[in-house]
Scaffold this active site. Structure first.
Site, PDB file in Angstrom:
ATOM      1  N   ARG A 246      -6.543  -0.919  -7.472  1.00 41.91           N
ATOM      2  CA  ARG A 246      -6.995   0.219  -6.650  1.00 41.91           C
ATOM      3  C   ARG A 246      -7.106   1.429  -7.575  1.00 41.91           C
ATOM      4  NH1 ARG A 246      -4.192   1.198  -1.009  1.00 41.91           N
ATOM      5  NH2 ARG A 246      -6.181   2.231  -0.600  1.00 41.91           N
TER       6      ARG A 246
ATOM      7  N   ASP B 192      -1.493  10.790  -3.267  1.00 38.41           N
ATOM      8  CA  ASP B 192      -1.861   9.667  -4.133  1.00 38.41           C
ATOM      9  C   ASP B 192      -1.982  10.142  -5.570  1.00 38.41           C
ATOM     10  OD1 ASP B 192      -2.961   8.670  -1.320  1.00 38.41           O
ATOM     11  OD2 ASP B 192      -2.502   6.981  -2.629  1.00 38.41           O
TER      12      ASP B 192
ATOM     13  N   ALA C 299       3.587   5.174  -3.757  1.00 39.66           N
ATOM     14  CA  ALA C 299       4.905   4.858  -4.342  1.00 39.66           C
ATOM     15  C   ALA C 299       5.161   3.352  -4.333  1.00 39.66           C
ATOM     16  CB  ALA C 299       6.005   5.584  -3.572  1.00 39.66           C
TER      17      ALA C 299
ATOM     18  N   CYS D  58      -1.403   9.774   7.808  1.00 37.98           N
ATOM     19  CA  CYS D  58      -1.264   8.493   7.116  1.00 37.98           C
ATOM     20  C   CYS D  58       0.196   8.032   7.134  1.00 37.98           C
ATOM     21  CB  CYS D  58      -1.829   8.567   5.692  1.00 37.98           C
ATOM     22  SG  CYS D  58      -2.134   6.932   4.973  1.00 37.98           S
TER      23      CYS D  58
ATOM     24  N   ARG E  14       0.843  -1.184   0.000  1.00 40.03           N
ATOM     25  CA  ARG E  14       0.000   0.000   0.000  1.00 40.03           C
ATOM     26  C   ARG E  14       0.886   1.245   0.000  1.00 40.03           C
ATOM     27  NH1 ARG E  14       1.552   1.938   4.101  1.00 40.03           N
ATOM     28  NH2 ARG E  14       0.549   3.849   3.432  1.00 40.03           N
ATOM     29  N   GLY E  15       0.214   2.405  -0.215  1.00 41.90           N
ATOM     30  CA  GLY E  15       0.972   3.642  -0.367  1.00 41.90           C
ATOM     31  C   GLY E  15       1.289   3.800  -1.847  1.00 41.90           C
TER      32      GLY E  15
ATOM     33  N   ASN F 267      -5.406  12.652  -1.362  1.00 42.04           N
ATOM     34  CA  ASN F 267      -4.605  11.878  -0.397  1.00 42.04           C
ATOM     35  C   ASN F 267      -5.559  11.252   0.619  1.00 42.04           C
ATOM     36  OD1 ASN F 267      -1.943  11.059   0.536  1.00 42.04           O
ATOM     37  ND2 ASN F 267      -2.259  12.425   2.262  1.00 42.04           N
ATOM     38  N   LYS F 268      -4.972  10.527   1.567  1.00 45.89           N
ATOM     39  CA  LYS F 268      -5.747   9.788   2.569  1.00 45.89           C
ATOM     40  C   LYS F 268      -6.883  10.633   3.148  1.00 45.89           C
ATOM     41  CE  LYS F 268      -5.416   6.371   3.418  1.00 45.89           C
ATOM     42  NZ  LYS F 268      -6.255   5.411   2.681  1.00 45.89           N
TER      43      LYS F 268
HETATM   44  C1  RUB Z   1      -1.661   5.869   1.535  1.00 48.25           C
HETATM   45  C2  RUB Z   1      -1.650   7.367   1.468  1.00 48.25           C
HETATM   46  C3  RUB Z   1      -0.299   8.040   1.374  1.00 48.25           C
HETATM   47  C4  RUB Z   1       0.024   8.257  -0.088  1.00 48.25           C
HETATM   48  C5  RUB Z   1       1.469   8.695  -0.275  1.00 48.25           C
HETATM   49  O1  RUB Z   1      -2.975   5.340   1.429  1.00 48.25           O
HETATM   50  O2  RUB Z   1      -2.649   8.034   1.398  1.00 48.25           O
HETATM   51  O3  RUB Z   1      -0.326   9.276   2.016  1.00 48.25           O
HETATM   52  O4  RUB Z   1      -0.167   7.071  -0.811  1.00 48.25           O
HETATM   53  O5  RUB Z   1       2.344   7.688   0.151  1.00 48.25           O
HETATM   54  P1  RUB Z   1      -3.201   3.746   1.469  1.00 48.25           P
HETATM   55  P2  RUB Z   1       3.802   7.557  -0.492  1.00 48.25           P
HETATM   56  O6  RUB Z   1      -2.567   3.236   2.733  1.00 48.25           O
HETATM   57  O7  RUB Z   1      -4.689   3.586   1.447  1.00 48.25           O
HETATM   58  O8  RUB Z   1      -2.543   3.167   0.232  1.00 48.25           O
HETATM   59  O9  RUB Z   1       4.488   8.877  -0.277  1.00 48.25           O
HETATM   60  O10 RUB Z   1       4.457   6.433   0.266  1.00 48.25           O
HETATM   61  O11 RUB Z   1       3.624   7.248  -1.939  1.00 48.25           O
END
Ligand code: RUB
Length: 320
Positions: free
Chosen positions: A60, A197, A26, A128, A23-24, A207-208
């Site tokens: 997703r 996101d 990146a 988040c 998740r996330g 974003n979250k």
């Molecule tokens: C994760 C989220 C993060 C962004 C950025 O949501 O909202 O703030 O994805 O993360 P989820 P990054 O847990 O639902 O995937 O900077 O690591 O890309």
């Protein structure tokens, strides 16, 4: 790996994203590139890679990093349609490596650029679990500038626990707060730093869920609201006029069964939109920019102006 194993591998990879084991924005994007590379190493026909890309794209809907990763890796075919399958598969592997390298180097650069914006003895709030936001916080901490961090728990999935742990392991003074305590603590904070996101062509941040409320509280308290976003978080689809689809997850994530069985309706959107007027700065790997520059990033970094037709060819609608 035989054909059945390849399709099982792809299905398992897709389910890891769906179940949020990966998740996330990146990490999802990097994992998709790694999966396409693995697939290219184990199949003979380019059609099978297309199938994998199609499956991964459906996992997703909100983070455009996934879409950008897949378009980046798959762009070979449309550039040279006369190439053999073997050549195309080689190209997929090469471009997957390039994308993975992009992810790894961008976050480091964002940390370096973002840390310069942080003054000494700073108190930072984050929401988040964003690897890009953590890159800035950890680099600023390494430079001796961070006094403390407030991490929101980020209901319903509590990704804030991960953030708190990661920061604590670095030696940072971290305080976990419930999401609804943001306005209570915002006066104690010097900066809000969050990840992204998706960033739309008009500079809005997706974003979250809860990010936009934090931005509202930050604006009211005149606390700078900073977004950490690699350029592959910018959305070429919004340049084509598409709206960002906000993932809505099961009510079971937020409400006990007893309430659900009573027929109480539950809404559980996973992301929200923060308009650009609430964003002071976006830290990308190519510089710290105002949200108004989103169009230029999409045009210049993602190169979609020249690859317009290819982009449409590889859009999710084409796969459907
Ligand atoms: C994760 C989220 C993060 C962004 C950025 O949501 O909202 O703030 O994805 O993360 P989820 P990054 O847990 O639902 O995937 O900077 O690591 O890309």
């Amino acid at each position: 790996m035989g054909a059945a194993n390849v399709s099982r591998m792809i299905e398992e990879a897709a389910q890891k994203i769906e179940r949020m084991e990966i998740r996330g924005a990146a990490r999802i994007a990097k994992f998709a590139a790694e999966t396409l590379k693995l697939c290219a190493e184990n199949v003979k026909s380019f059609k099978e890679i297309k199938w994998a890309a199609e499956r991964l794209l459906k996992t997703r809907p909100t983070a455009v990093s996934l879409y950008n990763a897949i378009n980046f890796v798959m762009r070979c075919e449309s550039l040279r349609s006369d190439e053999s399958d073997a050549e195309k598969l080689e190209c997929v592997k090469k471009r997957a490596d390039e994308f993975i390298e992009w992810v790894d180097t961008a976050q480091k650069k964002i940390g370096e650029i973002g840390a310069k914006r942080i003054k000494n003895n700073a108190v930072i709030m984050t929401h988040c679990n964003s690897s890009a936001a953590i890159s800035i916080i950890s680099e600023a901490f390494r430079q001796g500038k961070v006094a403390a961090v407030f991490a929101t728990e980020s209901r319903p999935r509590f990704q804030g626990h991960l953030t708190a742990k990661q920061l604590k392991e670095l030696g940072i003074d971290v305080t976990l707060i419930v999401d609804s305590a943001v306005r209570y603590f915002i006066e104690d904070v010097d900066y809000v730093i969050v990840g992204a996101d998706t960033i739309t062509v008009n500079g809005a941040l997706i974003n979250k869920i809860g990010t936009s409320q934090i931005a509202l509280a930050a604006k009211e308290a005149r606390v700078p609201f900073i977004v950490a976003a690699e350029t592959y978080k910018f959305s070429p689809k919004t340049l084509l006029g598409e709206l960002v689809e906000i993932e809505e997850r099961s009510g079971e994530e937020v409400a006990p069964r007893e309430l659900l069985e009573m027929g109480i309706k539950v809404r559980n959107p996973a992301f929200d939109a923060t308009p650009r007027d609430y964003i002071d700065l976006i830290i990308t790997e190519v510089g710290a920019i105002p949200p108004e520059m989103a169009y230029l990033i999409i045009r210049d970094r993602l190169g979609y102006a020249e690859l317009w037709e290819d982009e449409i060819k590889l859009s999710p609608h084409h796969f459907d």
